[in-house]
Design an enzyme around this catalytic site. Structure first.
Site, short mmCIF file in Angstrom:
data_model
loop_
_atom_site.label_atom_id
_atom_site.label_comp_id
_atom_site.label_asym_id
_atom_site.label_seq_id
_atom_site.Cartn_x
_atom_site.Cartn_y
_atom_site.Cartn_z
N ASP A 127 0.88 -1.17 0.00
CA ASP A 127 0.00 0.00 0.00
C ASP A 127 0.91 1.21 0.00
O ASP A 127 1.47 1.58 1.03
CB ASP A 127 -0.90 -0.02 1.23
N LYS A 177 2.75 11.78 -3.28
CA LYS A 177 1.85 10.91 -4.05
C LYS A 177 0.82 11.74 -4.80
O LYS A 177 0.36 11.33 -5.87
CB LYS A 177 1.17 9.91 -3.11
N GLU A 182 -7.41 0.44 -4.37
CA GLU A 182 -7.35 0.39 -2.90
C GLU A 182 -8.65 -0.13 -2.28
O GLU A 182 -8.60 -0.98 -1.38
CB GLU A 182 -6.98 1.76 -2.35
N ASP A 232 -12.90 4.84 1.74
CA ASP A 232 -11.44 4.87 1.86
C ASP A 232 -10.96 6.32 1.85
O ASP A 232 -10.85 6.95 0.79
CB ASP A 232 -10.82 4.09 0.71
#
Length: 566
Positions: free
Chosen positions: A7, A69, A147, A169
């Site tokens: 992850d 990211k 994810e 999420d």
């Protein structure tokens, strides 16, 4: 050879592996499962990753970087100190290298292959950038797993419960929501939506703005070290307000000691605009799935930001049920990626699990909406619409728009806008056709999208049978030459031995504390740092764990007596 699951998060990254006992988390060199996705340089220009870099963020903001990211797929570059410029892919590669080293130390074998999770709403360019990062880290990625899909895999294996699940999420930098249905070992994604620029970091910045406004700081003009200190305080406040109704803060900015209190009510009030941004993807996913709120059997929370009580309260009110919290939201995705790795090697324990997915974005081509008119404009023609179950194949007939046209160029786009230029251009292909009047020649365009994210586009000229075909895979954004060049450059960067990581992390923490203190307390920390460095480098002293434990306890004592955050 083992395949690991990763992850790669905005705030923290986690690694797991599929074992005979199921998915198992892999600890880093500090013995922790969460590795902060932060990269920095020390005084010797050696790369620091994780906690050691995080603890230097305040003292050395020009030599430390986080939240990169969010820039994946962009051309943005950052300079650390006076050194080289780094792309987001390269910074991510440094984090992946650290995770790879942790896995190799834990599993006792070289690791060359991984399943890496990405936000479900990452577009083609962002996914390719993630693959570039893996290549630069020396990892082969057979598949990128969304994810929420990974989280559903982990939860499904953990609970063996059937029904319709909503996976919410909310990570540090991205937000995804997916609806999945589990029935007799089949987990089917029904719909997904999200926002790749919305996450826990935005809630932290909302608190940061409250403090800045209260003390009239003008956060946009603060020195980088003060801005980093303010951001760290806001993050600590956010965490404290998850378990308390109010929290006090104390920090030093521009040489002044600032103190105050924030209530959970105030935090929730300034977060309302963010709540509105959360609802839009939520409503889109539910609408695309064709399901009703009352049909949802359970809500699964993923991502550390879901620990905020306001998030859980919002979901409970909206769906009339409490979210499930059986699995740590910080590690669920990594565990699911490890399950996906087990599915890849087809472990016998997973033979009864089948996973399906959806295409997160609409795929189509640009066409002329009203040919032969003065205001003729190009528009996006959807061929595979978002949230279509994959694998899927769809075709469309198109005709020429100009007289004596001898070729048709088909541009392939990904996105939801009616204007092609507002979507992501994946690529193009061209097919020759016989010259003739407009509208005479026809082509059949077929899009086929598979579960691995590969799009095959085939174009057939009906009058001649001529055929053109191209497969757009999750390939690299960078050319092979660029990848080789950047891989070589990263290989030359000095990386401290992994066994030094616990000591370096403690020293970085002590340096950050030293920056915060004044007078006698600062001298005490300096003395402790010197003693620790002397003892940890003394070959006659072998009990390094004891030395680190004692040093950490001293730092804990000083922090408790110096800073308030209750």
């Amino acid at each position: 050879m083992s395949v690991i699951g990763i992850d790669l998060g905005t705030t923290n990254s986690v690694t797991a592996a599929w074992t005979v006992d199921g998915p198992q988390l892999i600890p880093n060199a500090l013995g922790r499962h969460l590795t902060p996705s932060i990269v920095g340089l020390d005084e010797d220009n050696a790369i620091l990753v994780g906690e050691a870099a995080r603890d230097r963020l305040v003292a050395f903001p020009e030599r430390t970087i986080s939240s990169f990211k969010r820039w994946m797929g962009s051309s943005r570059q950052v300079r650390l100190g006076r050194g080289s410029l780094f792309r987001p892919e390269e910074l991510s590669a440094l984090v992946l290298r650290s995770l790879k080293a942790d896995a190799e130390a834990q599993l006792g074998e070289p690791i060359s292959e991984a399943i890496i999770s990405v936000p479900a709403y990452f577009n083609d360019i962002q996914r390719k950038a993630t693959l570039d990062a893996a290549r630069l880290a020396g990892l082969k990625v057979e598949r990128l797993v969304n994810e929420p899909t990974a989280a559903a895999l982990a939860y499904g294996l953990h609970s063996r419960r059937e029904g319709l699940f909503l996976v919410f999420d909310l990570g540090g930098g991205t937000f995804d929501v997916s609806l999945l249905e589990s029935f007799e070992g089949v987990m089917e994604v029904r719909a997904t939506a999200g926002n790749t620029f919305l996450g826990g970091d935005d809630f932290t910045r909302a608190l940061m703005d409250v403090i800045a406004d209260r003390h009239r700081l003008g956060s946009a003009t603060l020195p980088r070290s003060d801005a980093a200190r303010l951001l760290r305080t806001a993050e600590q406040l956010k965490q404290a307000l998850s378990s308390a109704q109010r929290a006090e803060y104390q920090l030093r900015v521009r040489g002044q000691l600032l103190e105050g209190e924030i209530t959970r009510e105030r935090f929730e009030d300034v977060s309302r605009p963010l709540f509105l941004r959360l609802r839009a993807p939520l409503e889109r996913a539910i609408g695309d799935s064709g399901m009703k709120l009352r049909e949802i059997d359970a809500i699964v929370l993923v991502g550390g930001a879901t620990r905020m009580p306001m998030i859980r309260t919002m979901l409970a009110r909206l769906f009339g049920q409490l979210p499930l919290v059986q699995i740590d939201p910080d590690t669920t995705v990594a565990l699911g990626a490890a399950v996906q790795a087990g599915l890849k090697v087809r472990d016998q324990a997973l033979e009864d699990i089948v996973m399906t997915d959806v295409c997160p974005f609409t795929l189509g081509t640009s066409v002329i909406e009203t040919p032969r008119t003065r205001d003729a404009a190009q528009v996006m023609l959807p061929i595979i619409e978002r949230n279509s179950a994959v694998p899927i194949s769809r075709s469309q007939l198109l005709t020429t728009v100009d007289d004596d046209q001898t070729a048709i160029t088909l541009r392939v786009y990904q996105g939801e806008s009616r204007q092609p230029d507002h979507n992501v251009l994946i690529g193009e292909l061209q097919i020759p056709i016989p010259a003739g009047p407009a509208g005479k020649e026809k082509i059949e365009v077929r899009f086929t999208y598979d579960i691995n994210g590969a799009l095959e586009v085939e174009v057939v000229a009906l009058s001649t049978g001529a055929r053109e075909r191209r497969v757009f895979r999750n390939a690299a954004n960078l050319s092979e030459a660029e990848l080789d060049q950047r891989f070589a450059a990263l290989s030359q960067i000095k990386v401290p031995p992994r066994e030094q990581a616990p000591s370096r992390a403690l020293l970085a923490r002590a340096e950050a504390l030293y920056e915060e203190l004044l007078g006698e307390q600062r001298e005490i920390v300096a003395m402790l740092m010197s003693r620790f460095a002397r003892e940890i480098n003394d070959p006659a002293i072998r009990d390094h764990d004891r030395i680190r434990t004692e040093f950490s306890a001293e730092l804990d004592r000083i922090e408790r007596t110096t800073f308030r955050l209750v």
